[in-house]
Write a protein that holds these residues in place. Sequence first.
Motif, mmCIF file in Angstrom:
data_model
loop_
_atom_site.group_PDB
_atom_site.id
_atom_site.type_symbol
_atom_site.label_atom_id
_atom_site.label_comp_id
_atom_site.label_asym_id
_atom_site.label_seq_id
_atom_site.Cartn_x
_atom_site.Cartn_y
_atom_site.Cartn_z
ATOM 1 N N LEU A 1 7.573 -8.144 4.993
ATOM 2 C CA LEU A 1 7.479 -7.104 6.006
ATOM 3 C C LEU A 1 6.008 -6.764 6.204
ATOM 4 N N GLU A 2 5.535 -6.909 7.442
ATOM 5 C CA GLU A 2 4.159 -6.564 7.768
ATOM 6 C C GLU A 2 4.144 -5.253 8.547
ATOM 7 N N LEU A 3 3.410 -4.259 8.041
ATOM 8 C CA LEU A 3 3.288 -2.953 8.689
ATOM 9 C C LEU A 3 1.839 -2.742 9.105
ATOM 10 N N ARG A 4 1.638 -2.451 10.384
ATOM 11 C CA ARG A 4 0.288 -2.197 10.893
ATOM 12 C C ARG A 4 0.167 -0.731 11.281
ATOM 13 N N PHE A 5 -0.935 -0.115 10.815
ATOM 14 C CA PHE A 5 -1.213 1.292 11.113
ATOM 15 C C PHE A 5 -2.550 1.393 11.831
ATOM 16 N N GLU A 6 -2.902 2.589 12.248
ATOM 17 C CA GLU A 6 -4.232 2.818 12.813
ATOM 18 C C GLU A 6 -5.294 2.373 11.806
ATOM 19 N N PRO A 7 -6.420 1.855 12.282
ATOM 20 C CA PRO A 7 -7.457 1.400 11.352
ATOM 21 C C PRO A 7 -7.787 2.454 10.298
ATOM 22 N N GLY A 8 -7.711 2.069 9.031
ATOM 23 C CA GLY A 8 -8.017 2.958 7.919
ATOM 24 C C GLY A 8 -6.869 3.842 7.484
ATOM 25 N N ALA A 9 -5.779 3.863 8.245
ATOM 26 C CA ALA A 9 -4.676 4.773 7.919
ATOM 27 C C ALA A 9 -3.745 4.216 6.860
ATOM 28 N N GLN A 10 -3.778 2.883 6.640
ATOM 29 C CA GLN A 10 -2.809 2.315 5.703
ATOM 30 C C GLN A 10 -3.007 2.802 4.275
ATOM 31 N N GLU A 11 -4.255 3.130 3.913
ATOM 32 C CA GLU A 11 -4.508 3.605 2.549
ATOM 33 C C GLU A 11 -3.724 4.888 2.256
ATOM 34 N N ALA A 12 -3.550 5.724 3.263
ATOM 35 C CA ALA A 12 -2.884 7.007 3.063
ATOM 36 C C ALA A 12 -1.384 6.867 2.844
ATOM 37 N N VAL A 13 -0.803 5.707 3.256
ATOM 38 C CA VAL A 13 0.651 5.554 3.137
ATOM 39 C C VAL A 13 1.052 4.584 2.024
ATOM 40 N N VAL A 14 0.065 4.058 1.301
ATOM 41 C CA VAL A 14 0.377 3.088 0.244
ATOM 42 C C VAL A 14 1.375 3.659 -0.748
ATOM 43 N N GLY A 15 1.164 4.889 -1.172
ATOM 44 C CA GLY A 15 2.055 5.496 -2.158
ATOM 45 C C GLY A 15 3.481 5.648 -1.661
ATOM 46 N N SER A 16 3.654 5.744 -0.350
ATOM 47 C CA SER A 16 4.992 5.934 0.213
ATOM 48 C C SER A 16 5.799 4.649 0.281
ATOM 49 N N VAL A 17 5.120 3.485 0.195
ATOM 50 C CA VAL A 17 5.846 2.213 0.342
ATOM 51 C C VAL A 17 5.718 1.310 -0.886
ATOM 52 N N SER A 18 4.986 1.755 -1.885
ATOM 53 C CA SER A 18 4.684 0.878 -3.020
ATOM 54 C C SER A 18 5.912 0.427 -3.789
ATOM 55 N N ASP A 19 7.010 1.180 -3.697
ATOM 56 C CA ASP A 19 8.217 0.833 -4.452
ATOM 57 C C ASP A 19 9.283 0.149 -3.593
ATOM 58 N N LEU A 20 8.938 -0.197 -2.351
ATOM 59 C CA LEU A 20 9.957 -0.725 -1.451
ATOM 60 C C LEU A 20 10.229 -2.215 -1.625
ATOM 61 N N GLY A 21 9.322 -2.940 -2.213
ATOM 62 C CA GLY A 21 9.514 -4.382 -2.369
ATOM 63 C C GLY A 21 9.169 -4.856 -3.761
ATOM 64 N N ASP A 22 9.229 -6.156 -3.945
ATOM 65 C CA ASP A 22 8.872 -6.745 -5.234
ATOM 66 C C ASP A 22 7.364 -6.713 -5.466
ATOM 67 N N ILE B 1 4.609 -6.210 2.505
ATOM 68 C CA ILE B 1 5.611 -5.883 1.491
ATOM 69 C C ILE B 1 6.512 -7.101 1.310
ATOM 70 N N TYR B 2 6.517 -7.655 0.121
ATOM 71 C CA TYR B 2 7.321 -8.836 -0.190
ATOM 72 C C TYR B 2 8.686 -8.369 -0.684
ATOM 73 N N THR B 3 9.731 -8.797 0.030
ATOM 74 C CA THR B 3 11.049 -8.230 -0.198
ATOM 75 C C THR B 3 12.130 -9.262 0.089
ATOM 76 N N ALA B 4 13.307 -9.054 -0.458
ATOM 77 C CA ALA B 4 14.433 -9.954 -0.199
ATOM 78 C C ALA B 4 15.055 -9.709 1.164
ATOM 79 N N ALA B 5 14.912 -8.476 1.686
ATOM 80 C CA ALA B 5 15.551 -8.123 2.962
ATOM 81 C C ALA B 5 14.583 -7.275 3.774
ATOM 82 N N GLY B 6 13.862 -7.917 4.690
ATOM 83 C CA GLY B 6 12.819 -7.220 5.434
ATOM 84 C C GLY B 6 13.336 -6.129 6.343
ATOM 85 N N ASP B 7 14.441 -6.374 7.040
ATOM 86 C CA ASP B 7 14.968 -5.350 7.959
ATOM 87 C C ASP B 7 15.410 -4.099 7.202
ATOM 88 N N ALA B 8 16.073 -4.301 6.060
ATOM 89 C CA ALA B 8 16.513 -3.155 5.261
ATOM 90 C C ALA B 8 15.317 -2.380 4.727
#
Length: 304
Positions: A229-250, A261-268
């Motif tokens: 899963l590839e997520l694109r944010f405003e330039p420089g904004a991705q650092e602020a959301v790292v903690g919110s997605v760090s547990d979503l994938g392997d 985010i490396y995951t078994a099910a990208g849509d989920a």
Amino acid sequence: MVEAKALVKRFGSFEAVRGIDLHVRRGEAFGFLGPNGAGKSSTMRMVGCVSPRSEGELSVLGMDPERDGPRIRARLGVVPQQDNLDTELTVRQNLQVYGRYFGLSRAHLRQKAAELMEFAQLTERADHEVESLSGGMKRRLTIARSLVNDPELLLLDEPTTGLDPQARHLLWDRLFRLKSAGVTLIITTHYMDEAEQLCDRLVVIDGGRVVAEGSPAELIARYSTREVLELRFEPGAQEAVVGSVSDLGDRMEVLPDRILIYTAAGDATLEQAHARGLRPMSSLVRRSTLEDVFLRLTGRTLVD
């Protein structure tokens, strides 16, 4: 076809190949992947009997390159990284003159040149000088020339570098035909899609060592996940959301322009990210590729 054990190549105090093991089976397409300076070309030159090994064991076509180099080279085809055609000769003459190095008769070479020009789709250019050919035509001629002695083993060093997509796909088709005819292929390439398309098995080499071996599908299953899963944010904004997605994938990678985010099910996983209130500028779910494996094993840092 090729077997190496603890193979080493040194240039003075520099160790370019540091004890690699290889086993190439008859009739397969075998690939070398690795960053620049990893030891791929040094290994290919040893297999091609133009560079002696420093240590270890090496057998090519059941023979020792140091003792039986001429006999091995007579049964090899070599496609170098840079075309080294005779530019002032015609397409036909390049094939016929090269064939004389193998002691083939002129009568045989007239027929062989016609067959190879048809194979490479160069019949209409038979009497044109090489200088006038496009890059893709020159590459096809270089591959055709490597087949003039009906080799059992064909060594291809980055065969499609610099070609446009149409020329690349045409060359892939010709290599598929050779493999189907029983020719064993050893390929180095920087194109991950090319390795996935052409190679039955491959090794990833880094720092002169083999760091992974298997089929493309096996390597993806072993070192990556089913999807990314590839997520694109405003330039420089991705650092602020790292903690919110760090547990979503392997596994997760934070790049300057996106989060992977490396995951078994990208849509989920994307639905989970949305449920947490995240609204990226764009998102993409894709399957894992050999490039994901390559970058995980060798890193994203440029090494000269």
